[in-house]
Design a protein around this motif. Structure first.
Motif, PDB file in Angstrom:
ATOM      1  N   ILE A   1       0.837  -1.207   0.000  1.00  0.00           N
ATOM      2  CA  ILE A   1       0.000   0.000   0.000  1.00  0.00           C
ATOM      3  C   ILE A   1       0.866   1.250   0.000  1.00  0.00           C
ATOM      4  N   GLN A   2       1.991   1.203   0.723  1.00  0.00           N
ATOM      5  CA  GLN A   2       2.906   2.342   0.757  1.00  0.00           C
ATOM      6  C   GLN A   2       3.447   2.662  -0.640  1.00  0.00           C
ATOM      7  N   GLU A   3       3.850   1.613  -1.380  1.00  0.00           N
ATOM      8  CA  GLU A   3       4.391   1.846  -2.717  1.00  0.00           C
ATOM      9  C   GLU A   3       3.305   2.293  -3.694  1.00  0.00           C
ATOM     10  N   LEU A   4       2.080   1.788  -3.483  1.00  0.00           N
ATOM     11  CA  LEU A   4       0.996   2.160  -4.396  1.00  0.00           C
ATOM     12  C   LEU A   4       0.411   3.532  -4.092  1.00  0.00           C
ATOM     13  N   SER A   5       0.834   4.143  -2.969  1.00  0.00           N
ATOM     14  CA  SER A   5       0.296   5.460  -2.625  1.00  0.00           C
ATOM     15  C   SER A   5       0.647   6.496  -3.692  1.00  0.00           C
ATOM     16  N   GLY A   6       1.819   6.359  -4.354  1.00  0.00           N
ATOM     17  CA  GLY A   6       2.205   7.304  -5.401  1.00  0.00           C
ATOM     18  C   GLY A   6       1.976   6.785  -6.803  1.00  0.00           C
ATOM     19  N   TYR A   7       1.338   5.647  -6.905  1.00  0.00           N
ATOM     20  CA  TYR A   7       1.095   5.045  -8.220  1.00  0.00           C
ATOM     21  C   TYR A   7      -0.061   5.764  -8.921  1.00  0.00           C
ATOM     22  N   GLU A   8       0.138   6.030 -10.239  1.00  0.00           N
ATOM     23  CA  GLU A   8      -0.921   6.662 -11.038  1.00  0.00           C
ATOM     24  C   GLU A   8      -1.747   5.573 -11.695  1.00  0.00           C
ATOM     25  N   TRP A   9      -2.913   5.378 -11.174  1.00  0.00           N
ATOM     26  CA  TRP A   9      -3.772   4.285 -11.617  1.00  0.00           C
ATOM     27  C   TRP A   9      -4.303   4.573 -13.020  1.00  0.00           C
ATOM     28  N   ARG A  10      -4.189   3.574 -13.885  1.00  0.00           N
ATOM     29  CA  ARG A  10      -4.768   3.691 -15.223  1.00  0.00           C
ATOM     30  C   ARG A  10      -6.267   3.393 -15.159  1.00  0.00           C
ATOM     31  N   SER A  11      -6.633   2.433 -14.289  1.00  0.00           N
ATOM     32  CA  SER A  11      -8.034   2.015 -14.178  1.00  0.00           C
ATOM     33  C   SER A  11      -8.748   2.862 -13.128  1.00  0.00           C
TER      34      SER A  11
END
Length: 648
Positions: free
Chosen positions: A127-137
Motif C-alpha cells: 500500500i505504501q508503494e501504491l500510494s504514489g502510483y498513477e492508476w490507469r483504471s
C-alpha cells in the motif's frame, strides 16, 4: 386529565415492601446449623440468592450469564478480519489495474505491469508503494481509495469506539477535527499529570468533541478508563494473531496513522494511557473460535468485553480471601449484563449490608462472625427443630402452678382459695372490687375479689455439656449435629430455665469453655486427641462453683479418651490410649459421682473400645449410655435434659 396505571419498568419497584432480612438470616442459619461457618454461609446465600425476593438472581445466576456471554463472544468470529479484507481489496485493485493494462501493447503498459509484479508481499509495504502510483483504471483507483478509507475507519475505531460511523464519508474537515481532538486530549492529560486539570477543562473538551465519545464519560478519570481499556484490547488483538499477521497489521496501523497525520499524537496518547492503567492486561492473547472474519473495530470491542467478563467472573466467584460484594464493578456489570443485573447485584448488597446494620453480622479482624443476637435466633431455630421431632407427650412439661411464693411468676392469676400461699395480685384484686362496687368513691373488698399470682417451682441446675471437637467428628459427619445440639441446649436453658447455669465445654487435645456467641462459628479442631479428662476437670470446677444447684453432665463423643492433662499443663496423646489416660479420666468420673452428678454419655460411633469405656463409666457413675445417630442427637440430648430436670 387522564391517568394510566401499569407495571413500573424503570428499575426496582419503588412501592415494594422493605426487604425482610430475617429470611436471609434463617437461610444462613440452615447452613450454620448444618456445620458451616458464618462466612461460608453468607457466601452460599449470596451465590444462591434468596427465593421469593422479587425473583432476584444470585451470584451463581449472574456468573452463569457472564460465562454464557463469554462463550458467545469467543464464537463470534476471527480476529484477522480487517487484515483479510485489506488483502482482498488490495488484490482486487491490482487485478482491476492489470485488466486495464493487458490490452495495451505499449512499453509503458509492460513497465506498469512489471511494477505491479514487484510489489512486496506484505500489505502495508504494498500500500505504501501504491500510494504514489498513477492508476490507469478508474475502478482500481476507487477500490484502492476504499481500502484506505477502510483502514482509516477501522484503525481509528479500534482506538475510539464509534469513530467508524463518524468517518463513513470522510472529508478533510472531518479528519482535521479528529486531529484537533487528539491534540486537545493529549494536552488535557499532560495538564492533569502536572496537577493543573480542572473539571471545567473536561467539560469544555466534551462540549467540543463529546459526539466522538458515545459512552458519555462524566470526568477525565472515566474517559481515561474507557480509552485505556480499548487501547489494551487493541494490544491484545495484536498479541492474539500469528507473528506474521501481527507484523502486517501493526504495519498497516502505523502507516494509516502516519498518512492521517496522527502518528505522533497516537503514540503520546498510548504512552499516557499505559502509564495510568498498567494494571490492564495489555498483551494477553485471546482465542476466538468463530468462522466469520471480524473487522478491527469489532474485534477490539469483543476483546474489551471479554476482558470485562473475565474480571467479572473472578469477582463473582468470591473465592478469594476477604471477598466482598463491593469488589464487583457495577459499571462492568451494567456494560456486560444490563440494568437488571445491576439491580440484582444491589439486592444482594442490601442483604449483606442489612445483616450488618441490623446487628446480625460483624467483622472481626477480617473474619465474619454472627453477633449474639443472631446466635440467639439460630439457637431458637435449632431448639424448634429438636422439639418438632419430639412427640407431644414427651416434651417434659414440668411446671407446677401451686408452687408457693418462692416460685417464679408466670404472668397469670386465679381466684384465691383457702390455703393458697401465692402472692396477692393487687391490681386484679382492686379491679374486681371496683367492678363489684359499681365505681363509687370508696372501694371495699370481699373474699371473692382476691386473686393470687400463679407461680411455678423451678429448681436451679448446673448444666455441663461436653462436646467432642476432635477431627474424627468431621470425618464421620457428626460435627454438624453436635454443634446444632449445643446451640439448642443453650437456647433451651436460657429461655426455659433462666435460673440454671449452663456451660458448654469443647474438647479435643485440650478442653476449653465455649461462649454462647462462639457456638455458631465454631469449627472442629484439626488435631488428634480426645481429652475427656481435661473436659471433666473443667466441668467439675463449674459444678463446684454452684454447690446448691442440681448437677447435670452430658457428654457427646465419637471416641474413647486418647489424651490426658499432665501435671505441668501439657497434653499427653497416645493411641491406643494408655492405661494412665483411662485411669485419670475414670478418676474424674468418680469425682462426678461423689458430687452426685449423673453423667450421661451420647455415643456417635459403634466402636467396641468406646462401648467398653462408656459401660465402665455407667457402672461407676450410674448414668446412662445412649447410642444415638447424628440425625437424632439433638432430640436425645434435649429430651434427656428435660427428663433429668423433671425428675430432680
Amino acid at each position: 386529565m387522564s391517568y394510566r396505571y401499569g407495571e413500573y419498568r424503570d428499575g426496582p419497584d419503588p412501592l415494594a415492601p422493605p426487604y425482610d432480612v430475617r429470611s436471609a438470616l434463617d437461610q444462613m442459619g440452615d447452613a450454620v446449623l448444618a456445620g458451616s461457618n458464618p462466612g461460608h454461609a453468607l457466601r452460599d446465600l449470596l451465590k444462591q440468592g434468596l427465593p421469593g425476593a422479587q425473583d432476584r438472581r444470585g451470584l451463581d445466576d449472574l456468573l452463569r450469564e457472564v460465562r454464557r456471554r463469554r462463550r458467545e463472544l469467543r464464537e463470534r468470529g476471527r480476529l484477522d478480519g480487517t487484515l483479510e479484507r485489506a488483502r482482498a481489496l488490495l488484490d482486487k485493485a491490482i487485478g482491476q489495474e492489470r485488466s486495464e493494462l493487458f490490452p495495451d501493447p505499449s512499453d509503458e503498459a509492460r513497465l506498469r505491469e512489471s511494477e505491479l509484479d514487484g510489489l512486496p508481499d506484505d500489505p502495508a509495504s504494498a500500500i505504501q508503494e501504491l500510494s504514489g502510483y498513477e492508476w490507469r483504471s478508474a475502478a482500481a483507483r476507487q477500490t484502492f481509495e476504499e481500502l484506505r478509507d477502510l483502514l482509516r475507519r477501522e484503525v481509528l475505531d479500534s482506538q475510539f469506539r464509534g469513530m467508524r460511523e463518524a468517518l463513513a464519508n470522510p472529508d478533510p474537515a472531518a479528519m482535521e477535527r479528529v486531529r484537533q481532538m487528539m491534540s486537545a486530549l493529549n494536552d488535557m492529560l499532560d495538564r492533569d499529570a502536572r496537577g493543573e486539570h480542572t473539571q471545567a477543562d473536561f467539560e469544555e473538551f466534551m462540549s467540543d468533541y463529546g459526539d466522538m465519545f458515545p459512552e458519555s464519560p462524566r470526568n477525565l478519570e472515566e474517559l481515561v478508563d474507557i480509552l485505556a481499556r480499548r487501547a489494551a484490547a487493541t494490544q491484545r488483538l495484536l498479541a492474539s494473531l500469528t507473528p506474521r499477521q501481527r507484523e502486517e497489521l501493526n504495519a498497516l496501523i502505523n502507516q494509516t496513522l502516519e498518512q492521517a497525520g496522527m502518528g505522533e499524537q497516537m503514540r503520546r496518547l498510548g504512552e499516557s494511557l499505559y502509564s495510568r492503567r498498567p494494571d490492564l492486561a495489555w498483551n494477553t492473547p485471546e482465542r476466538l473460535t468463530g468462522d466469520d472474519p471480524m473487522g478491527m473495530g469489532d474485534a477490539v470491542t469483543a476483546l474489551d468485553e471479554l476482558a470485562d467478563l473475565t474480571q467479572l467472573e473472578a469477582a463473582l466467584r468470591q473465592d478469594y480471601p476477604g471477598a466482598r460484594l463491593d469488589d464487583i464493578d457495577e459499571a462492568a456489570i451494567r456494560r456486560a449484563l444490563g440494568r437488571s443485573a445491576v439491580d440484582d447485584l444491589e439486592a444482594l448488597r442490601q442483604i449483606e449490608r442489612e445483616l450488618e446494620q441490623q446487628g446480625y453480622l460483624r467483622r472481626q479482624r477480617g473474619k465474619l462472625e454472627l453477633t449474639p443476637k443472631a446466635v440467639r435466633r439460630l439457637g431458637e431455630t435449632a431448639l424448634r427443630r429438636v422439639f418438632a421431632s419430639l412427640d407431644s407427650g414427651r416434651r417434659g412439661d414440668h411446671d407446677q402452678v401451686d408452687a408457693g411464693a418462692a416460685g417464679e411468676l408466670t404472668g397469670s392469676s386465679r381466684p384465691w382459695r383457702f390455703g393458697d400461699e401465692q402472692p396477692i395480685d393487687v391490681v386484679r384484686t382492686v379491679v374486681n372490687g371496683v367492678r363489684r362496687g359499681g365505681g363509687g368513691g370508696t372501694v371495699t373488698l370481699s373474699v371473692d375479689d382476691f386473686e393470687v399470682a400463679e407461680t411455678e417451682r423451678r429448681t436451679a441446675a448446673a448444666v455441663c455439656l461436653l462436646v467432642d471437637l476432635s477431627y474424627s467428628m468431621a470425618l464421620r459427619g457428626t460435627w454438624a449435629a453436635a454443634k446444632q445440639t449445643a446451640m439448642a441446649l443453650q437456647a433451651l436453658v436460657s429461655s426455659k430455665f433462666p435460673q440454671d447455669s449452663v456451660q458448654i465445654i469443647g474438647f479435643s487435645n485440650y478442653a476449653r469453655v465455649l461462649q454462647p456467641d462462639e457456638l455458631a462459628g465454631l469449627e472442629w479442631d484439626m488435631v488428634q486427641g480426645t481429652n475427656l479428662h481435661h473436659a471433666l476437670l473443667i466441668a467439675g470446677r463449674h459444678l463446684d462453683r454452684h454447690p446448691d444447684f442440681e448437677p447435670v453432665v452430658l457428654v457427646v463423643t465419637d471416641g474413647e479418651p486418647t489424651a490426658h492433662l499432665r501435671r505441668n499443663g501439657s497434653a499427653a496423646f497416645e493411641w491406643p490410649p494408655t492405661q494412665e489416660t483411662l485411669e485419670l479420666t475414670l478418676a474424674e468420673v468418680d469425682k462426678m459421682t461423689r458430687r452426685r452428678a449423673t453423667l450421661n454419655v451420647f455415643m456417635l460411633a459403634e466402636d467396641e473400645r468406646l462401648k467398653e469405656f462408656v459401660n465402665e463409666v455407667a457402672r461407676r457413675n450410674g448414668g446412662r449410655v445412649f447410642s444415638s445417630g447424628a440425625d437424632r442427637l439433638g432430640e436425645y440430648v434435649v429430651s434427656d435434659f428435660l427428663r433429668t430436670r423433671r425428675t430432680r
